[in-house]
Enzyme design. Structure first.
Site, PDB file in Angstrom:
ATOM      1  N   TYR A 140     131.134 -53.210  74.776  1.00  0.00           N
ATOM      2  CA  TYR A 140     132.377 -53.878  74.375  1.00  0.00           C
ATOM      3  C   TYR A 140     132.994 -54.715  75.484  1.00  0.00           C
ATOM      4  CZ  TYR A 140     132.808 -51.601  69.918  1.00  0.00           C
ATOM      5  OH  TYR A 140     132.597 -51.211  68.630  1.00  0.00           O
ATOM      6  N   LYS A 155     123.190 -41.285  74.510  1.00  0.00           N
ATOM      7  CA  LYS A 155     121.789 -41.596  74.207  1.00  0.00           C
ATOM      8  C   LYS A 155     121.054 -41.705  75.544  1.00  0.00           C
ATOM      9  CE  LYS A 155     118.619 -42.953  71.229  1.00  0.00           C
ATOM     10  NZ  LYS A 155     118.000 -42.038  70.279  1.00  0.00           N
ATOM     11  N   ASP A 162     121.899 -39.750  68.266  1.00  0.00           N
ATOM     12  CA  ASP A 162     121.362 -39.854  66.901  1.00  0.00           C
ATOM     13  C   ASP A 162     121.525 -38.548  66.139  1.00  0.00           C
ATOM     14  OD1 ASP A 162     118.632 -38.523  67.739  1.00  0.00           O
ATOM     15  OD2 ASP A 162     118.877 -40.252  69.039  1.00  0.00           O
ATOM     16  N   ASP A 166     132.677 -45.670  68.243  1.00  0.00           N
ATOM     17  CA  ASP A 166     133.048 -46.545  67.130  1.00  0.00           C
ATOM     18  C   ASP A 166     132.327 -46.088  65.860  1.00  0.00           C
ATOM     19  OD1 ASP A 166     134.087 -48.623  65.726  1.00  0.00           O
ATOM     20  OD2 ASP A 166     132.820 -50.165  66.599  1.00  0.00           O
TER      21      ASP A 166
END
Ligand code: NAP
Length: 433
Positions: free
Chosen positions: A158, A230, A296, A320
């Site tokens: 972002y 991740k 995930d 988000d």
């Protein structure tokens, strides 16, 4: 130019001293009404807030609302989507609230929300996700969902460093890679047509986010903080987030927490049984568990084993996705509240998480729940828990009585459809249980 902002007489500033918010009995709270449906929603929500404060404190406390402008209303009145005066007012008065804003198409500002978060360095996006009995939900046990997402708000993808394919910037960036990191450059499958984005994740940025999540967990007697990342793929951004998160937990909260990095060390030194026993004992002693999960699998597990998740701390993009996915389990966008907070400076802006839903603008039909519950978060942040509790009771009562706006009505059997303003009234009427 003369000021457009009217500060109500007698209103006082919220201040911060040594990290502690000092809230007077008549604080000035700047608000942005919001575009589109924001107007209907704000009207209903403000009545709910004032009623809750009045019922809780019988006139001893009141909010001095000061309207500030952003979005279409600001553009039409002042020719600017986000006037400097609006930012300055939030800066000065610390705590504010906003409805949804139209994102200007074309022109300098990508998103007004992002611009406000940047200007005030609101590094935590706080999204509590809990179930209100009776709300239509797509899952079997929505009552198991009681989570609070701490989403990092200032870093990650972002940051907005992007190079569009075919531009001079893209060529320069590729050249930089090619000449300095030829091995990495060779990993790019289709270099001729690739665009690029940069993902900065820092130690300070991680530390302040995870610190806020753990502090919240301890203050609110929660069970665990899960670091979502991740890191198996993005080792030096998401993986570092995990590692720095554990470091902050252990270095700053010591005995108050038990971390999975400690568990791993005990497995190595003394085996898994000993590590499990150590964890059991720590949890029995009331320590906050700090663990981690890959981004995930978290989407599966928050559905299939919702009870195992409590506070979630994660980076901007994961947060988000995850906060919207979790909100869907408990009734979706119409009632999901949010807050953007800098716990160090005290600055905070609470906001609807949905957009302006322009097709319903000025029809008095949409659900005001998202702004109502954002106000509930704001009151709690100010330490006005009695008023916040009344709002929760009011929402619970109105929904349990099946008196709801169109979005819930279409999914609930035997419900009564209310307008935005009528729903506000129903919340007020149910405040005393
Ligand atoms: P949206 O305004 O969130 O609306 C999408 C759909 O969500 C609506 O059509 C409606 O669904 C449902 N919805 C939204 N708010 C609701 C409410 N209060 N009560 C009940 N249902 C509600 O998204 P969008 O149409 O993509 O975006 C419109 C504008 O909002 C854009 O300019 C966008 O940039 C801006 N936006 C602002 C914010 C913000 O300020 N925080 C966030 C997102 C988007 P149904 O049609 O099924 O009834």
């Amino acid at each position: 130019m003369a000021s457009m902002i009217e500060i109500p007489a007698g209103g006082e500033k919220i201040k911060i001293d040594n990290g502690v918010l000092l809230v007077p009995d008549n604080p000035v709270i700047p608000f942005i009404e919001g575009d589109g449906t924001g107007r209907d929603i704000w009207r209903a929500s403000k009545r709910v807030f004032d009623a809750a404060v009045e019922k809780a404190y019988q006139g001893k406390r009141t909010i001095a609302w000061a309207e500030v402008y952003a979005g279409e209303k600001a553009f039409n009145k002042l020719g600017s989507w986000l006037p400097e005066e609006t930012i300055e007012t939030f800066q000065e008065y610390l705590v504010g609230i906003k409805g949804p804003l139209t994102t200007p198409v074309g022109g300098g500002i990508r998103s007004l929300n992002v611009a406000l978060r940047k200007a005030l360095d609101l590094y935590v996006c706080l999204r509590p996700v809990r179930y209100y009995a009776g709300v239509p939900s797509p899952v079997k046990h929505p009552e198991n969902v009681d989570m609070v997402v701490f989403r990092e708000n200032t870093e990650d993808i972002y940051t907005g460093i992007e190079f569009e394919h075919g531009t001079e910037g893209d060529e320069k960036f590729k050249q930089l890679l090619r000449s300095n990191f030829p091995e990495d450059y060779n990993k790019i499958r289709f270099p001729d047509t690739a665009g690029f984005a940069v993902k900065p994740v820092s130690q300070e940025g991680t530390a302040r986010l995870v610190r806020a999540a753990i502090q919240y967990g301890l203050e609110n007697n929660r069970r665990s903080v899960t670091l979502v990342h991740k890191g198996n793929i993005m080792k030096y951004t998401e993986g570092s987030f995990r590692n720095w998160g554990y470091e902050v937990a252990e270095a700053e909260f010591g005995d108050q927490v038990y971390t999975w990095s400690q568990w791993n060390r005990t497995v190595e030194s003394s085996g898994e049984e000993a590590a499990n026993q150590e964890q059991d004992e720590a949890l029995k002693a009331g320590k906050l568990l700090v663990k981690d999960v890959i981004a995930d699998i978290v989407f599966q597990q928050t559905i299939t084993r919702a009870r195992e998740f409590d506070i979630i701390a994660t980076m901007n993009l994961n947060g988000d996705y995850l906060s919207d996915a979790l909100a869907a389990q408990v009734g979706g966008i119409g009632i999901a509240p949010g807050g953007n907070i800098n716990y160090t400076s005290g600055h905070a802006i609470f906001e609807a998480t949905h957009g302006t839903a322009p097709k319903y603008a000025d029809k008095d039909v949409v659900n005001p729940g998202s702004v109502v519950l954002s106000g509930e978060m704001m009151l709690r942040y100010m330490g006005w828990h009695e008023a916040a509790d009344l709002i929760v009771t009011g929402m619970e009562g109105a929904i349990a009585a099946k008196t709801v706006t169109y979005d819930f009505h279409r999914l609930m059997e035997g419900a009564t459809k209310l307008s935005t303003s009528e729903f506000g009234t129903a919340v007020i009427e149910h405040m005393e249980g």
